[in-house]
Enzyme design. Structure first.
Site, PDB file in Angstrom:
ATOM      1  N   THR A  70       0.820  -1.208   0.000  1.00 49.49           N
ATOM      2  CA  THR A  70       0.000   0.000   0.000  1.00 49.49           C
ATOM      3  C   THR A  70       0.853   1.256   0.000  1.00 49.49           C
ATOM      4  OG1 THR A  70      -1.881  -1.076   1.056  1.00 49.49           O
ATOM      5  CG2 THR A  70      -1.696   1.295   1.343  1.00 49.49           C
ATOM      6  N   ASN A 149      -5.175  -9.467  -8.172  1.00 47.84           N
ATOM      7  CA  ASN A 149      -5.204 -10.159  -6.891  1.00 47.84           C
ATOM      8  C   ASN A 149      -6.461 -11.002  -6.692  1.00 47.84           C
ATOM      9  OD1 ASN A 149      -6.393  -7.562  -6.973  1.00 47.84           O
ATOM     10  ND2 ASN A 149      -6.637  -7.593  -4.764  1.00 47.84           N
ATOM     11  N   GLN A 178       1.288  -9.277  -6.166  1.00 43.49           N
ATOM     12  CA  GLN A 178       0.821 -10.658  -6.318  1.00 43.49           C
ATOM     13  C   GLN A 178       1.725 -11.488  -7.231  1.00 43.49           C
ATOM     14  OE1 GLN A 178      -1.327 -12.261  -4.688  1.00 43.49           O
ATOM     15  NE2 GLN A 178      -2.478 -10.648  -3.671  1.00 43.49           N
ATOM     16  N   SER A 198       5.547  -6.329  -1.748  1.00 42.86           N
ATOM     17  CA  SER A 198       5.134  -6.478  -0.362  1.00 42.86           C
ATOM     18  C   SER A 198       5.629  -7.825   0.152  1.00 42.86           C
ATOM     19  CB  SER A 198       3.609  -6.419  -0.281  1.00 42.86           C
ATOM     20  OG  SER A 198       3.204  -6.714   1.029  1.00 42.86           O
ATOM     21  N   HIS A 200       5.021  -9.628   2.869  1.00 44.40           N
ATOM     22  CA  HIS A 200       4.187 -10.641   3.526  1.00 44.40           C
ATOM     23  C   HIS A 200       3.426 -11.493   2.515  1.00 44.40           C
ATOM     24  CE1 HIS A 200      -0.075  -9.175   3.373  1.00 44.40           C
ATOM     25  NE2 HIS A 200       0.519  -8.029   3.107  1.00 44.40           N
ATOM     26  N   THR A 236      12.938   6.278  10.700  1.00 39.10           N
ATOM     27  CA  THR A 236      14.060   5.390  11.007  1.00 39.10           C
ATOM     28  C   THR A 236      13.870   4.049  10.293  1.00 39.10           C
ATOM     29  OG1 THR A 236      14.402   6.452  13.115  1.00 39.10           O
ATOM     30  CG2 THR A 236      15.304   4.242  12.865  1.00 39.10           C
ATOM     31  N   CYS A 323      -8.583  -7.259   1.232  1.00 41.42           N
ATOM     32  CA  CYS A 323      -8.677  -5.842   1.558  1.00 41.42           C
ATOM     33  C   CYS A 323     -10.068  -5.300   1.314  1.00 41.42           C
ATOM     34  CB  CYS A 323      -7.672  -5.037   0.750  1.00 41.42           C
ATOM     35  SG  CYS A 323      -6.009  -5.541   1.093  1.00 41.42           S
TER      36      CYS A 323
END
Lengths: 380, 401
Positions: A70, A149, A178, A198, A200, A236, A323
């Site tokens: 995102t 997706n 994806q 992404s 994950h 950071t 989502c």
């Protein structure tokens, strides 16, 4: 437990978790600190960057770590649109993008940008001619996902990239959240300027991701602050996250070839078995689709009820994309493909990982048969 | 069609007369180092050609490495066949068929260095060209601008077929021009100077001035990382780290502020020259570019250069900063150089250094203090590191990745 919802998220590899814990506890310094602990953290960060770059066949200076898909999509689209707004305010995307692309576009629309949402055909695919016809002199950004997706359709990224070779000033953003590891893609050859990842989705951790920004492409950063990530993403650095992402990506790429074959075989099996189901309609196209996503409707069955029924057998599948599934709206992708709303409402998505097996698929088929029969009796 | 070898053409080596064997040997060493990650590869060198036998290694990756080896003019993936016209016909057909797309054109470029072969160049043209035209429908000849240029080289031992010429990095093999010391600060220029010196065949040893605690471990690391990039060209590089704190403090106390920069450079040069003597080098390489900063005006160079008559090579002397940055980007040192740590050149910078220092004046200022013992001490305490292409510290992190 059979987990068939890998497009929503994946189970992190144990090795990835180990890396995260080790870096977080042993090398917790801030890479910006001048002392040696800062130095070590910086080394880890740049090694992570080098590894991600190498796996994507790009330069380390083109990789920017973010918090995930995102954020990468937002930086890419808004950052590119805003920086180039004096050149033009027209953006092009498809009508089947992920929510983070759609919503970013809508937000830009509210501040005066014009967006062309390209239609898709019955397979969920954008046509290159449509892209070509939509391009105007004031077009600055085109954003097209690599793999949808919800249904797994692969978009013609190479062809669009070839087309855009004639339009050097347009920035081409590809959301590969994806696709990475499952559908090979060469960023340079496909003339991609910006690309979102992404972790994950490939057995890394939530909150870690990356954005590829081709050398020479310029964006306005969205965060103001300490100018980390070469001013593109203040805050950071998540060193442990970056290291764990590099590891997850390496392990994914190492297993990619065998994993793709395995998932392809499972999908073929699912397709064959399901086609004998009563009232089935398969939405994922046979050709030009990713190996891991399989989307279908069972006529007259409410998807949500069906999913809970399967859950009782320890099987986890999904309605549409994670989502948007909570919003209880029909799948945007399926509607855009011309699927009637009633059928779209009973759509399921099975999404695989490299580790899933044919045995699991057969068990899922059996459970689905049982659940469908039971539910049909109740509902009719 | 799988290529089984890569044919390497020498650059300027070919003109080096009797020294040729030495040059070829140096190039062969460079190629071996560059191809160390491919254990099955075999390198065969002759007077005017080198062959890399792939033995199953990935040709594309090998080519990627060869592109960076100095002393190679160009190279071609090739296939070796026996000196037999029928075999030649058959292999040519397989090779062109594998490359041919509908409607493309071709030509044959035969070369016959061994005149004893049964066919002359015209004969090869005829025999092979005819064979290809007969067997590939739609194939046409275009001698001016062909899509496929099939090169056939007939040599004494065999015939070599290739279709592609890839430009090499040029220059001379590293080490063929002798050894020099590179003054490596950590900035953008000095690694580029080192790279260019290596391209002209110099073997380089780097010298870095280290002033703890004024400069940090991380600035030293930066120089180690830069050296590692240069080591990538030749496998490894020596890095001499000179303890410089005492001298810098002495300069600060003894020399008027506006001349301190000039004296600092003179001291650095004297020390580097001492190390050069020890290491049997014959020159000193710097990243100076004329007029770039106060120490690089002609007047400054004249005042600084006085301390030695060892040749000082300045590969960047006439280059603009933007061009230097471009090379730094290409050789991947820019990002490292841009890390924001103090180095020996950025601390103790006088607010207004002399841009036109005078030799008489700097000599007078230096005459009030004997720097010689300090220089000797610094040279004795030099720490010499051998920087390898592969980072050992990196491997400490290996399991994390």
């Amino acid at each position: 437990m059979i987990y068939f919802d890998n497009s929503a998220t994946t189970k992190p590899y144990n090795e990835v978790l180990d890396s995260f814990v080790t870096v977080s506890s042993k090398y917790f310094g801030n890479p910006s600190s001048l002392h040696s602990m800062g130095g070590q953290a910086e080394k880890l960060l740049s090694q992570a960057r080098e590894q991600v770059a190498k796996l994507l066949s790009v330069r380390p200076s083109e990789i920017y770590f973010t918090s995930g898909g995102t954020e990468s999509n937002n930086i890419a689209i808004k950052g590119a649109a805003l920086l180039n707004r004096s050149r033009g305010r027209h953006l092009i995307t498809s009508s089947v993008e992920h929510a983070s692309v759609m919503a970013a576009m809508e937000q830009l629309e509210q501040v005066g940008f014009e967006i062309t949402y390209l239609p898709v055909d019955e397979y969920g695919r954008v046509s290159v001619d449509d892209v070509k016809n939509a391009i105007r002199p004031d077009t600055t950004v085109i954003s097209i996902m690599q793999v949808n997706n919800e249904v797994g359709t692969i978009q013609p990224i190479k062809e669009i990239g070839d087309l855009l070779k004639k339009y050097p000033s347009i920035l081409f953003h590809v959301d590969t959240v994806q696709g990475i590891g499952k559908v090979p893609m060469n960023l340079y050859e496909n003339r991609v300027d910006l690309c979102s990842l992404s972790a994950h989705k490939f057995h890394g951790l939530k909150g870690t991701g990356a954005l590829f920004i081709r050398e020479g492409a310029r964006l306005a950063p969205l965060f103001s602050g300490g100018n980390q990530e070469r001013q593109m993403r203040s805050g950071t650095e998540n060193v442990a996250g970056a290291v764990s992402m590099a590891k997850a990506l390496r392990m994914t790429m190492d297993n990619s070839k065998a994993g793709i074959n395995n998932m392809r075989e499972i999908q073929t099996l699912l397709r064959g078995e399901l086609s004998s189901f009563e009232g089935v309609q398969i939405h994922t196209p046979i050709n030009g689709s990713a190996p891991h996503i399989f989307n279908f409707s069972l006529n007259g069955l409410k998807a949500e009820v069906f999913i809970h029924a399967l859950e009782q057998d320890g099987i986890f599948v999904s309605t549409t994309s994670a989502c948007s599934s909570k919003k209880k709206t029909s799948s945007k992708t399926l509607l855009a493909m011309g699927v009637p709303e009633t059928i779209a409402d009973s759509a399921f998505r099975i999404s695989l990982s490299f580790a899933n097996t044919k045995e699991e698929a057969l068990m899922v088929i059996a459970a689905m048969k049982k659940a469908a029969n039971q539910l049909r009796k109740v509902m009719n | 069609m799988k290529y089984d070898r890569i044919l390497i053409r020498y650059g300027e080596i070919s003109t080096k007369g009797r020294n040729r064997n030495k040059f070829v040997e140096k190039l062969r060493k460079s190629v071996r180092i560059a191809l160390a990650p491919f254990p099955n590869v075999k390198v065969e060198a002759s007077r005017d050609r080198m062959y890399v036998l792939l033995n199953g290694e990935n040709g594309k990756d090998v080519i990627g490495k060869l592109k960076n080896v100095f002393g190679i003019q160009s190279f071609s993936p090739a296939i070796k066949v026996d000196r037999d016209v029928e075999v030649l016909k058959q292999t040519s057909l397989e090779l062109v068929t594998s490359l041919y797309n509908e409607g493309e054109t071709f030509k044959i470029t035969p070369k016959r260095s061994d005149k004893a072969f049964e066919l002359n160049t015209d004969g090869i043209n005829h025999a092979i060209g005819g064979h290809l035209l007969q067997n590939i429908p739609g194939l046409k000849v275009d001698v001016k601008n062909p899509d496929i240029n099939l090169r056939i080289e007939v040599r004494k031992e065999a015939i070599y077929l290739s279709c592609e010429i890839i430009q090499g990095a040029g220059g001379l093999p590293v080490g063929s021009s002798g050894k020099a010391m590179l003054m490596l600060s950590g900035g953008i220029d000095s690694p580029v100077a080192g790279y260019m010196a290596m391209k002209r065949g110099l073997e380089i040893e780097a010298v870095h001035f280290f002033s703890p605690p004024f400069t940090s471990e991380r600035s030293k690391e930066k120089v180690v990382d830069l050296s590692r990039k240069l080591a990538g060209i030749y496998g490894s590089i020596k890095l001499h780290i000179v303890p410089f704190t005492n001298i810098q403090q002495a300069i600060r106390e003894q020399i008027p502020e506006n001349y301190s920069m000039t004296t600092t450079r003179r001291m650095m040069l004297r020390i580097t020259d001492e190390i050069r003597k020890k290491q049997d080098g014959l020159a000193i390489v710097t990243g100076e570019s004329l007029g770039q900063v106060a120490s690089q005006t002609l007047e400054s160079m004249y005042a600084i250069n006085e301390v030695t008559n060892t040749p000082i090579l300045r590969p960047l002397i006439t280059m603009d900063k933007t061009d230097i940055i471009k090379i730094a980007q290409e050789i991947d040192t820019l990002e490292i150089s841009n890390r924001p740590f103090e180095d020996c050149c950025t601390i103790f910078v006088p607010s207004s250094p002399k841009t036109k220092p005078k030799r008489e004046k700097v000599n007078r200022y230096e005459s009030y203090f004997d720097f010689e013992p300090m220089i000797q001490e610094a040279v004795e305490k030099v720490e010499t590191l051998v920087i390898k292409q592969v980072d050992e510290q990196h491997s400490e992190f290996e399991s994390l990745f």
